[in-house]
Design a protein around this motif. Structure first.
Motif, PDB file in Angstrom:
ATOM      1  N   PHE A  37       6.978   7.265   9.507  1.00 40.33           N
ATOM      2  CA  PHE A  37       6.588   6.091   8.729  1.00 40.33           C
ATOM      3  C   PHE A  37       7.536   5.889   7.563  1.00 40.33           C
ATOM      4  O   PHE A  37       7.453   6.559   6.543  1.00 40.33           O
ATOM      5  CB  PHE A  37       5.158   6.265   8.241  1.00 40.33           C
ATOM      6  N   ARG A  38       8.487   4.951   7.709  1.00 40.74           N
ATOM      7  CA  ARG A  38       9.435   4.640   6.643  1.00 40.74           C
ATOM      8  C   ARG A  38       9.466   3.156   6.346  1.00 40.74           C
ATOM      9  O   ARG A  38      10.444   2.656   5.807  1.00 40.74           O
ATOM     10  CB  ARG A  38      10.826   5.136   7.038  1.00 40.74           C
ATOM     11  N   GLU A  42      13.252  -3.901   8.269  1.00 41.93           N
ATOM     12  CA  GLU A  42      13.991  -4.411   7.115  1.00 41.93           C
ATOM     13  C   GLU A  42      14.147  -3.339   6.036  1.00 41.93           C
ATOM     14  O   GLU A  42      15.228  -3.143   5.475  1.00 41.93           O
ATOM     15  CB  GLU A  42      13.292  -5.634   6.524  1.00 41.93           C
ATOM     16  N   ASN A  43      13.033  -2.635   5.720  1.00 38.56           N
ATOM     17  CA  ASN A  43      13.091  -1.555   4.732  1.00 38.56           C
ATOM     18  C   ASN A  43      14.034  -0.444   5.175  1.00 38.56           C
ATOM     19  O   ASN A  43      14.872   0.031   4.400  1.00 38.56           O
ATOM     20  CB  ASN A  43      11.697  -0.959   4.513  1.00 38.56           C
ATOM     21  N   GLN A  44      13.890  -0.020   6.431  1.00 33.36           N
ATOM     22  CA  GLN A  44      14.681   1.099   6.935  1.00 33.36           C
ATOM     23  C   GLN A  44      16.174   0.775   6.967  1.00 33.36           C
ATOM     24  O   GLN A  44      17.012   1.662   6.803  1.00 33.36           O
ATOM     25  CB  GLN A  44      14.190   1.491   8.322  1.00 33.36           C
ATOM     26  N   ASN A  59       5.544  -5.685   3.998  1.00 32.67           N
ATOM     27  CA  ASN A  59       5.994  -4.496   3.287  1.00 32.67           C
ATOM     28  C   ASN A  59       4.896  -3.436   3.383  1.00 32.67           C
ATOM     29  O   ASN A  59       3.981  -3.402   2.571  1.00 32.67           O
ATOM     30  CB  ASN A  59       6.316  -4.823   1.830  1.00 32.67           C
ATOM     31  N   PHE A  60       4.979  -2.556   4.393  1.00 28.86           N
ATOM     32  CA  PHE A  60       3.952  -1.542   4.611  1.00 28.86           C
ATOM     33  C   PHE A  60       3.828  -0.580   3.444  1.00 28.86           C
ATOM     34  O   PHE A  60       2.719  -0.194   3.062  1.00 28.86           O
ATOM     35  CB  PHE A  60       4.278  -0.708   5.859  1.00 28.86           C
ATOM     36  N   ARG A  61       4.962  -0.164   2.903  1.00 33.46           N
ATOM     37  CA  ARG A  61       4.965   0.911   1.916  1.00 33.46           C
ATOM     38  C   ARG A  61       4.491   0.456   0.544  1.00 33.46           C
ATOM     39  O   ARG A  61       4.087   1.277  -0.275  1.00 33.46           O
ATOM     40  CB  ARG A  61       6.375   1.493   1.798  1.00 33.46           C
ATOM     41  N   ASN A  62       4.542  -0.854   0.283  1.00 41.13           N
ATOM     42  CA  ASN A  62       4.249  -1.366  -1.050  1.00 41.13           C
ATOM     43  C   ASN A  62       3.171  -2.451  -0.965  1.00 41.13           C
ATOM     44  O   ASN A  62       3.483  -3.638  -0.855  1.00 41.13           O
ATOM     45  CB  ASN A  62       5.534  -1.925  -1.669  1.00 41.13           C
ATOM     46  N   PRO A  63       1.889  -2.084  -1.024  1.00 44.42           N
ATOM     47  CA  PRO A  63       0.825  -3.089  -0.859  1.00 44.42           C
ATOM     48  C   PRO A  63       0.782  -4.134  -1.965  1.00 44.42           C
ATOM     49  O   PRO A  63       0.239  -5.222  -1.755  1.00 44.42           O
ATOM     50  CB  PRO A  63      -0.459  -2.244  -0.839  1.00 44.42           C
ATOM     51  N   ALA A  64       1.340  -3.845  -3.139  1.00 44.36           N
ATOM     52  CA  ALA A  64       1.355  -4.849  -4.210  1.00 44.36           C
ATOM     53  C   ALA A  64       2.158  -6.071  -3.809  1.00 44.36           C
ATOM     54  O   ALA A  64       1.940  -7.170  -4.331  1.00 44.36           O
ATOM     55  CB  ALA A  64       1.912  -4.243  -5.496  1.00 44.36           C
ATOM     56  N   SER A 201      -8.224  13.752  12.409  1.00 43.87           N
ATOM     57  CA  SER A 201      -8.809  12.521  11.866  1.00 43.87           C
ATOM     58  C   SER A 201      -8.947  12.651  10.355  1.00 43.87           C
ATOM     59  O   SER A 201      -9.117  13.754   9.823  1.00 43.87           O
ATOM     60  CB  SER A 201     -10.175  12.221  12.494  1.00 43.87           C
ATOM     61  N   GLY A 202      -8.873  11.517   9.667  1.00 39.99           N
ATOM     62  CA  GLY A 202      -9.012  11.534   8.216  1.00 39.99           C
ATOM     63  C   GLY A 202      -8.753  10.171   7.617  1.00 39.99           C
ATOM     64  O   GLY A 202      -8.420   9.210   8.328  1.00 39.99           O
ATOM     65  N   ILE A 203      -8.904  10.058   6.316  1.00 44.18           N
ATOM     66  CA  ILE A 203      -8.700   8.811   5.578  1.00 44.18           C
ATOM     67  C   ILE A 203      -7.842   9.106   4.353  1.00 44.18           C
ATOM     68  O   ILE A 203      -8.032  10.131   3.679  1.00 44.18           O
ATOM     69  CB  ILE A 203     -10.051   8.201   5.144  1.00 44.18           C
ATOM     70  N   ASP A 204      -6.898   8.223   4.069  1.00 41.12           N
ATOM     71  CA  ASP A 204      -6.107   8.348   2.854  1.00 41.12           C
ATOM     72  C   ASP A 204      -5.810   6.961   2.308  1.00 41.12           C
ATOM     73  O   ASP A 204      -5.999   5.950   3.004  1.00 41.12           O
ATOM     74  CB  ASP A 204      -4.813   9.125   3.100  1.00 41.12           C
ATOM     75  N   VAL A 205      -5.335   6.899   1.075  1.00 41.15           N
ATOM     76  CA  VAL A 205      -5.060   5.621   0.409  1.00 41.15           C
ATOM     77  C   VAL A 205      -3.736   5.713  -0.324  1.00 41.15           C
ATOM     78  O   VAL A 205      -3.208   6.807  -0.574  1.00 41.15           O
ATOM     79  CB  VAL A 205      -6.173   5.243  -0.601  1.00 41.15           C
ATOM     80  N   ASN A 206      -3.164   4.559  -0.658  1.00 42.98           N
ATOM     81  CA  ASN A 206      -2.059   4.525  -1.601  1.00 42.98           C
ATOM     82  C   ASN A 206      -2.173   3.280  -2.469  1.00 42.98           C
ATOM     83  O   ASN A 206      -2.733   2.252  -2.045  1.00 42.98           O
ATOM     84  CB  ASN A 206      -0.695   4.612  -0.908  1.00 42.98           C
ATOM     85  N   LEU A 207      -1.678   3.372  -3.697  1.00 46.23           N
ATOM     86  CA  LEU A 207      -1.813   2.346  -4.719  1.00 46.23           C
ATOM     87  C   LEU A 207      -0.434   1.940  -5.208  1.00 46.23           C
ATOM     88  O   LEU A 207       0.495   2.756  -5.227  1.00 46.23           O
ATOM     89  CB  LEU A 207      -2.652   2.868  -5.892  1.00 46.23           C
ATOM     90  N   ALA A 208      -0.289   0.674  -5.610  1.00 42.39           N
ATOM     91  CA  ALA A 208       1.025   0.193  -6.029  1.00 42.39           C
ATOM     92  C   ALA A 208       0.912  -0.798  -7.178  1.00 42.39           C
ATOM     93  O   ALA A 208      -0.064  -1.551  -7.280  1.00 42.39           O
ATOM     94  CB  ALA A 208       1.753  -0.452  -4.855  1.00 42.39           C
ATOM     95  N   LEU A 209       1.940  -0.784  -8.025  1.00 37.69           N
ATOM     96  CA  LEU A 209       2.080  -1.751  -9.117  1.00 37.69           C
ATOM     97  C   LEU A 209       3.507  -2.290  -9.095  1.00 37.69           C
ATOM     98  O   LEU A 209       4.469  -1.517  -9.077  1.00 37.69           O
ATOM     99  CB  LEU A 209       1.801  -1.084 -10.465  1.00 37.69           C
ATOM    100  N   ASN A 210       3.632  -3.624  -9.069  1.00 36.51           N
ATOM    101  CA  ASN A 210       4.947  -4.283  -9.044  1.00 36.51           C
ATOM    102  C   ASN A 210       5.167  -5.103 -10.307  1.00 36.51           C
ATOM    103  O   ASN A 210       4.214  -5.686 -10.854  1.00 36.51           O
ATOM    104  CB  ASN A 210       5.054  -5.246  -7.845  1.00 36.51           C
ATOM    105  N   TYR A 211       6.430  -5.159 -10.716  1.00 34.79           N
ATOM    106  CA  TYR A 211       6.826  -6.084 -11.781  1.00 34.79           C
ATOM    107  C   TYR A 211       8.048  -6.861 -11.297  1.00 34.79           C
ATOM    108  O   TYR A 211       8.996  -6.286 -10.750  1.00 34.79           O
ATOM    109  CB  TYR A 211       7.171  -5.355 -13.081  1.00 34.79           C
TER     110      TYR A 211
END
Length: 420
Positions: A37-38, A42-44, A59-64, A201-211
């Motif tokens: 997962f990268r 376009e990102n890669q 943009n998978f990696r950056n939800p913001a 199996s499992g659950i995880d999250v990620n958070l993002a802030l953009n300027y």
């Protein structure tokens, strides 16, 4: 009609691709497998950077970045990788095709965007042999594995102000990893085999802030912080010990015993998806060019797999540095098609956090790609070449070259049509 055909081809592609390992790397034996997962193609193609937030790109990696989305985007991708493996005495080559991702994103309002889809997070696919000729009779050990971890994700991004946006992604992780170890003794009819199977199996999250803000009239500054907290994956395990006959070239099980993992407290174990923190910074001119860099810190030193113990292996915190960008000669040119093409370039250096025989496994790659306009959509082609590992300390050096292709359909699919 074209969209229906593409959806049908996509479903066929996924059904075939998930049956594949997605990796031929011996390093996929470690951790949760080879991490795939990268981000998007376009990102890669830009070294893996995700700091750039586009109004029409996934943009998978950056939800913001979903807070800036203006068009509905449907995207699907696949890849092919050629891998050359080398140790101190032998060189071999192999190839593998794989599904990369399938996703759909759309704006709910001028400030709110949402996306969901399926991506492979990691892949396991290796076949190794070790011949010990110092013993009499000779002993041959064979190791093989396949499977991996997949993700179904849901991302939401919101533009708080003109300059700031936030986002979050929730992932449901699922998959299966099988490992097979067998010993063949010269002159002995039956071989022994240990089969280890893990359902994950499992659950995880990620958070993002953009300027995003203006430096000058023409130049825009982009910056981002992305944080993924440490998460736990539950592994349901089974182990069998077997004696097998391979005289005919086909495994025939002569005897099989299920190991009592409950007594060993190994029936259910926990695996760690390490926390990561990514800092990104870049500058660019709207619809013309962009250059940026990212630095990622990965706390993989906390990883442990009590179900599979491996000697001469240690985990330590890893990191990744990426640099990349794009250039569009003239995005609105009517006379030249190639002036409307997006040209991408990037590089990355990664300390994977895996240490074998007290030697770290590092990964370096150079990438480039094209974004080809196709009507109102885009065909993205990315290329990456690189090297991972080293032949020292009895290890394997990998030289790889990947070709990745994605199709992004753009439009306002969910806009209500009004008639006067």
């Amino acid at each position: 009609m074209i969209r229906k055909i593409i959806v049908g081809i996509t479903l066929l592609l996924i059904s075939n691709s998930y049956a594949q390992n997605g990796s031929n790397s011996p390093y996929s034996f470690f951790g949760l497998g080879e991490l795939r997962f990268r981000g998007t193609v376009e990102n890669q193609s830009m070294g893996g950077i995700s700091v750039f937030a586009d109004s029409i790109a996934f943009n998978f990696r950056n939800p913001a970045a979903f807070g800036n989305l203006r068009l509905t985007t449907y995207t699907v991708a696949a890849s092919y990788t050629n891998l050359s493996l080398k140790n101190e005495t032998t060189t071999e080559s192999t190839g593998n095709g794989a599904f990369e991702y399938l996703a759909l994103a759309f704006p709910l309002s001028p400030k709110l965007g949402i996306g969901f889809g399926v991506i492979p997070y990691s892949s396991v696919g290796y076949q190794l042999e070790s011949l010990d000729e110092t013993q009499d009779p000779n002993v041959l050990d064979r190791f093989s594995g396949d499977g991996g971890l997949n993700r179904a994700f849901l991302s939401v991004g919101y533009a708080i102000t003109k300059n700031f946006s936030i986002g979050a992604t929730a992932n449901y992780d699922f998959g299966r990893i099988d490992n097979d170890t067998r010993r063949i003794i010269e002159g002995v009819q039956l071989a022994t085999r240990e089969v280890n199977e893990s359902s994950l199996s499992g659950i995880d999250v990620n958070l993002a802030l953009n300027y995003k803000g203006r430096l000058t009239k023409d130049l825009m500054l982009h910056s981002s912080v992305i944080y993924a907290p440490e998460a736990t994956i539950t592994s349901e395990n089974e182990r069998r010990l077997e004696t097998i006959s391979t005289i005919t070239g086909v495994d025939v099980v002569a005897q099989s015993i299920n190991v009592d993992l409950d007594a060993l407290n190994l029936r259910e174990t926990d695996l760690i998806i390490p926390s990561t923190t990514t800092f990104g910074l870049g500058v660019g001119k709207l619809n013309k060019w962009f250059v940026g860099g990212e630095y990622e810190i990965k706390k993989i030193g906390n990883f442990e797999n009590s179900f599979l113990s491996i000697s001469n292996l240690a985990y330590e915190d890893g990191s990744r540095f990426s640099l990349g960008g794009f250039y569009v000669p003239r995005y609105n040119s009517f006379s030249s098609y190639w002036s409307r093409v997006t040209y991408r370039l990037g590089l990355r250096y990664e300390e994977t956090g895996i240490r074998l025989n007290n030697t770290p496994v590092n990964d370096f790659g150079i990438s480039f790609g094209l974004g080809l306009p196709v009507g109102g959509s885009k065909l993205n082609i990315g290329f990456e070449g690189g090297r991972r590992g080293t032949t020292t300390a009895g290890r394997v050096e990998e030289t790889y070259f990947s070709v990745k292709v994605s199709l992004s359909l753009l439009g306002k699919w969910f806009r209500k049509v009004q008639y006067n």
